[in-house]
Design an enzyme around this catalytic site. Structure first.
Site, mmCIF file in Angstrom:
data_model
loop_
_atom_site.group_PDB
_atom_site.id
_atom_site.type_symbol
_atom_site.label_atom_id
_atom_site.label_comp_id
_atom_site.label_asym_id
_atom_site.label_seq_id
_atom_site.Cartn_x
_atom_site.Cartn_y
_atom_site.Cartn_z
ATOM 1 N N HIS A 17 3.352 -14.015 -61.675
ATOM 2 C CA HIS A 17 3.779 -15.159 -62.485
ATOM 3 C C HIS A 17 2.890 -16.372 -62.195
ATOM 4 O O HIS A 17 2.439 -17.062 -63.117
ATOM 5 C CB HIS A 17 5.224 -15.567 -62.153
ATOM 6 C CG HIS A 17 6.271 -14.593 -62.556
ATOM 7 N ND1 HIS A 17 7.232 -14.152 -61.678
ATOM 8 C CD2 HIS A 17 6.525 -13.987 -63.739
ATOM 9 C CE1 HIS A 17 8.041 -13.323 -62.308
ATOM 10 N NE2 HIS A 17 7.635 -13.199 -63.557
ATOM 11 N N LYS A 41 23.029 -11.124 -66.962
ATOM 12 C CA LYS A 41 22.368 -10.607 -65.758
ATOM 13 C C LYS A 41 23.008 -11.218 -64.519
ATOM 14 O O LYS A 41 23.535 -12.320 -64.551
ATOM 15 C CB LYS A 41 20.872 -10.937 -65.767
ATOM 16 C CG LYS A 41 20.081 -10.109 -66.743
ATOM 17 C CD LYS A 41 18.601 -10.352 -66.540
ATOM 18 C CE LYS A 41 17.772 -9.460 -67.444
ATOM 19 N NZ LYS A 41 16.341 -9.633 -67.200
ATOM 20 N N ARG A 90 1.229 -7.066 -68.392
ATOM 21 C CA ARG A 90 0.769 -6.212 -67.299
ATOM 22 C C ARG A 90 0.198 -4.903 -67.817
ATOM 23 O O ARG A 90 -0.728 -4.354 -67.241
ATOM 24 C CB ARG A 90 1.926 -5.883 -66.351
ATOM 25 C CG ARG A 90 2.453 -7.077 -65.610
ATOM 26 C CD ARG A 90 3.707 -6.733 -64.884
ATOM 27 N NE ARG A 90 4.725 -6.418 -65.900
ATOM 28 C CZ ARG A 90 6.018 -6.401 -65.696
ATOM 29 N NH1 ARG A 90 6.493 -6.666 -64.508
ATOM 30 N NH2 ARG A 90 6.868 -6.125 -66.658
ATOM 31 N N SER A 128 9.401 -8.951 -60.756
ATOM 32 C CA SER A 128 10.481 -9.480 -59.922
ATOM 33 C C SER A 128 11.400 -8.354 -59.457
ATOM 34 O O SER A 128 11.881 -8.367 -58.322
ATOM 35 C CB SER A 128 11.291 -10.522 -60.697
ATOM 36 O OG SER A 128 10.498 -11.636 -60.994
#
Length: 160
Positions: A17, A41, A90, A128
């Site tokens: 990040h 979440k 990514r 993460s």
């Protein structure tokens, strides 16, 4: 002034990040790192804790601001008068999803551009979720996150 928004949950912020944020800060006049509030979440860190960690690791970037938002990202972009949305990629799998989101955002507001940035190779595997999984098993995360974030993760894991 070109204002860019770099949205995400950042739970926690990783070196990947930070790579995207620092590169965006070199390109745009202002970069707003916008922490998503997602009630569906169960994060490791509260929104406030995530914002404080991001502020800490971006303190050397005078044109980076940290904020939070809920609801539609495009509404937040309008509120902040931002023209560019920064999305780090990514892998090809990221692109497929992000391309759909960029198309929806463009449909909702034609004036917002999405700027895709490839993550540097050394961070292409990093997320993460991976950081949290590694930390849960007490393996070192020092190569995955900035030192202040590592300390915060260790403290969280100790208390959980």
């Amino acid at each position: 002034m070109k204002i860019a928004v770099c949205p995400g949950s950042f739970d926690p912020i990783t070196n990947g990040h930070l790579d995207i944020i620092s590169r965006a800060a070199a390109i745009f006049d202002k970069v707003i790192v916008a922490v998503l509030t997602n009630s569906k979440k169960t994060p490791l860190f509260s929104v406030e804790e995530r914002m404080e960690l991001i502020r800490s690791v971006t303190a050397d970037y005078p044109n980076v601001e940290v904020d939070t938002f809920g609801g539609l990202l495009i509404d937040y972009m309008k509120k902040r008068k931002a023209q560019v949305l920064i999305k780090g990629l990514r892998a090809v799998s990221d692109f497929e999803y992000e391309m759909q989101m960029a198309s929806v955002n463009k449909k909702l507001d034609d004036s917002v551009e999405t700027f895709f940035m490839m993550t540097s190779n050394q961070y292409s595997y990093l997320s993460s979720s991976i950081v949290k999984e590694v930390a849960r098993y007490h393996a070192p995360v020092s190569d995955l996150v900035p030192p202040v974030v590592e300390q915060a993760i260790l403290a969280k894991m100790k208390n959980n």
